[in-house]
Design a protein around this motif. Structure first.
Motif, mmCIF file in Angstrom:
data_model
loop_
_atom_site.group_PDB
_atom_site.id
_atom_site.type_symbol
_atom_site.label_atom_id
_atom_site.label_comp_id
_atom_site.label_asym_id
_atom_site.label_seq_id
_atom_site.Cartn_x
_atom_site.Cartn_y
_atom_site.Cartn_z
ATOM 1 N N MET A 20 43.734 -1.520 -8.975
ATOM 2 C CA MET A 20 42.759 -0.739 -8.247
ATOM 3 C C MET A 20 42.206 -1.599 -7.123
ATOM 4 O O MET A 20 42.055 -2.795 -7.263
ATOM 5 C CB MET A 20 41.663 -0.287 -9.207
ATOM 6 C CG MET A 20 40.643 0.655 -8.626
ATOM 7 S SD MET A 20 41.108 2.327 -8.240
ATOM 8 C CE MET A 20 41.261 3.142 -9.762
ATOM 9 N N GLU A 21 41.879 -0.965 -6.037
ATOM 10 C CA GLU A 21 41.386 -1.691 -4.874
ATOM 11 C C GLU A 21 39.937 -2.123 -5.072
ATOM 12 O O GLU A 21 39.180 -1.495 -5.798
ATOM 13 C CB GLU A 21 41.477 -0.793 -3.637
ATOM 14 C CG GLU A 21 42.887 -0.387 -3.289
ATOM 15 C CD GLU A 21 42.916 0.593 -2.129
ATOM 16 O OE1 GLU A 21 41.885 0.774 -1.468
ATOM 17 O OE2 GLU A 21 43.969 1.164 -1.902
ATOM 18 N N THR A 22 39.560 -3.185 -4.406
ATOM 19 C CA THR A 22 38.192 -3.657 -4.436
ATOM 20 C C THR A 22 37.338 -2.775 -3.530
ATOM 21 O O THR A 22 37.732 -2.493 -2.398
ATOM 22 C CB THR A 22 38.128 -5.120 -3.936
ATOM 23 O OG1 THR A 22 39.005 -5.911 -4.734
ATOM 24 C CG2 THR A 22 36.724 -5.655 -4.007
ATOM 25 N N PRO A 23 36.171 -2.310 -4.006
ATOM 26 C CA PRO A 23 35.315 -1.466 -3.160
ATOM 27 C C PRO A 23 34.865 -2.213 -1.912
ATOM 28 O O PRO A 23 34.550 -3.398 -1.957
ATOM 29 C CB PRO A 23 34.120 -1.143 -4.047
ATOM 30 C CG PRO A 23 34.549 -1.463 -5.437
ATOM 31 C CD PRO A 23 35.623 -2.498 -5.326
ATOM 32 N N THR A 24 34.842 -1.518 -0.800
ATOM 33 C CA THR A 24 34.368 -2.089 0.457
ATOM 34 C C THR A 24 32.921 -1.662 0.685
ATOM 35 O O THR A 24 32.372 -0.858 -0.078
ATOM 36 C CB THR A 24 35.227 -1.596 1.633
ATOM 37 O OG1 THR A 24 35.049 -0.174 1.768
ATOM 38 C CG2 THR A 24 36.698 -1.915 1.428
ATOM 39 N N ASP A 25 32.314 -2.198 1.740
ATOM 40 C CA ASP A 25 30.958 -1.787 2.088
ATOM 41 C C ASP A 25 30.907 -0.294 2.384
ATOM 42 O O ASP A 25 29.937 0.380 2.043
ATOM 43 C CB ASP A 25 30.452 -2.575 3.294
ATOM 44 C CG ASP A 25 30.164 -4.030 2.946
ATOM 45 O OD1 ASP A 25 30.008 -4.340 1.746
ATOM 46 O OD2 ASP A 25 30.099 -4.855 3.867
ATOM 47 N N ASP A 26 31.968 0.246 3.025
ATOM 48 C CA ASP A 26 32.030 1.684 3.312
ATOM 49 C C ASP A 26 32.045 2.491 2.016
ATOM 50 O O ASP A 26 31.373 3.520 1.917
ATOM 51 C CB ASP A 26 33.264 2.036 4.143
ATOM 52 C CG ASP A 26 33.145 1.609 5.597
ATOM 53 O OD1 ASP A 26 32.015 1.330 6.047
ATOM 54 O OD2 ASP A 26 34.185 1.565 6.277
ATOM 55 N N ASP A 27 32.814 2.034 1.023
ATOM 56 C CA ASP A 27 32.879 2.726 -0.268
ATOM 57 C C ASP A 27 31.509 2.732 -0.940
ATOM 58 O O ASP A 27 31.072 3.738 -1.491
ATOM 59 C CB ASP A 27 33.889 2.069 -1.202
ATOM 60 C CG ASP A 27 35.322 2.186 -0.707
ATOM 61 O OD1 ASP A 27 35.627 3.159 0.018
ATOM 62 O OD2 ASP A 27 36.125 1.297 -1.043
ATOM 63 N N THR A 28 30.850 1.595 -0.886
ATOM 64 C CA THR A 28 29.528 1.467 -1.487
ATOM 65 C C THR A 28 28.537 2.397 -0.797
ATOM 66 O O THR A 28 27.752 3.078 -1.459
ATOM 67 C CB THR A 28 29.037 0.005 -1.414
ATOM 68 O OG1 THR A 28 30.002 -0.828 -2.068
ATOM 69 C CG2 THR A 28 27.689 -0.158 -2.069
ATOM 70 N N GLN A 29 28.588 2.451 0.533
ATOM 71 C CA GLN A 29 27.683 3.321 1.276
ATOM 72 C C GLN A 29 27.968 4.789 0.982
ATOM 73 O O GLN A 29 27.054 5.584 0.814
ATOM 74 C CB GLN A 29 27.782 3.065 2.788
ATOM 75 C CG GLN A 29 26.751 3.838 3.600
ATOM 76 C CD GLN A 29 25.322 3.485 3.221
ATOM 77 O OE1 GLN A 29 24.968 2.314 3.065
ATOM 78 N NE2 GLN A 29 24.489 4.501 3.060
ATOM 79 N N ARG A 30 29.251 5.159 0.892
ATOM 80 C CA ARG A 30 29.607 6.552 0.562
ATOM 81 C C ARG A 30 29.081 6.930 -0.816
ATOM 82 O O ARG A 30 28.562 8.033 -1.014
ATOM 83 C CB ARG A 30 31.119 6.748 0.628
ATOM 84 C CG ARG A 30 31.607 7.129 1.999
ATOM 85 C CD ARG A 30 33.041 7.636 1.937
ATOM 86 N NE ARG A 30 33.997 6.566 1.684
ATOM 87 C CZ ARG A 30 34.526 5.808 2.626
ATOM 88 N NH1 ARG A 30 34.208 5.997 3.884
ATOM 89 N NH2 ARG A 30 35.393 4.866 2.321
ATOM 90 N N ALA A 31 29.197 6.037 -1.778
ATOM 91 C CA ALA A 31 28.700 6.300 -3.128
ATOM 92 C C ALA A 31 27.181 6.471 -3.119
ATOM 93 O O ALA A 31 26.641 7.370 -3.783
ATOM 94 C CB ALA A 31 29.100 5.176 -4.081
#
Length: 68
Positions: free
Chosen positions: A1-12
């Protein structure tokens, strides 16, 4: 699984904020409803078995709603 990025964290965070903004919303409303996994380069998306709302045919029988 990919490591979450800052964009992923912000979307969540944005998703959580949107789903809990309503006056009577609860933390449960923001609970994830899908599970994503990846095996041998194949990504699989499953509906969480505990999700309160699930896609599908909808109610049938006596509780079905007439669309007209």
């Amino acid at each position: 699984m990919e490591t979450p990025t800052d964009d992923d964290t912000q979307r969540a965070k944005d998703r959580h904020d949107q789903l809990t903004r309503a006056p009577e919303a609860t933390e449960e409303d923001a609970a994830p409803r899908i599970r994503v996994s990846e095996h041998d380069g194949i990504r699989r998306i499953d509906i969480d078995p505990d999700a309160p709302v699930r896609p599908g045919m909808g109610p049938t029988g006596d509780d079905a709603v007439d669309p007209d």
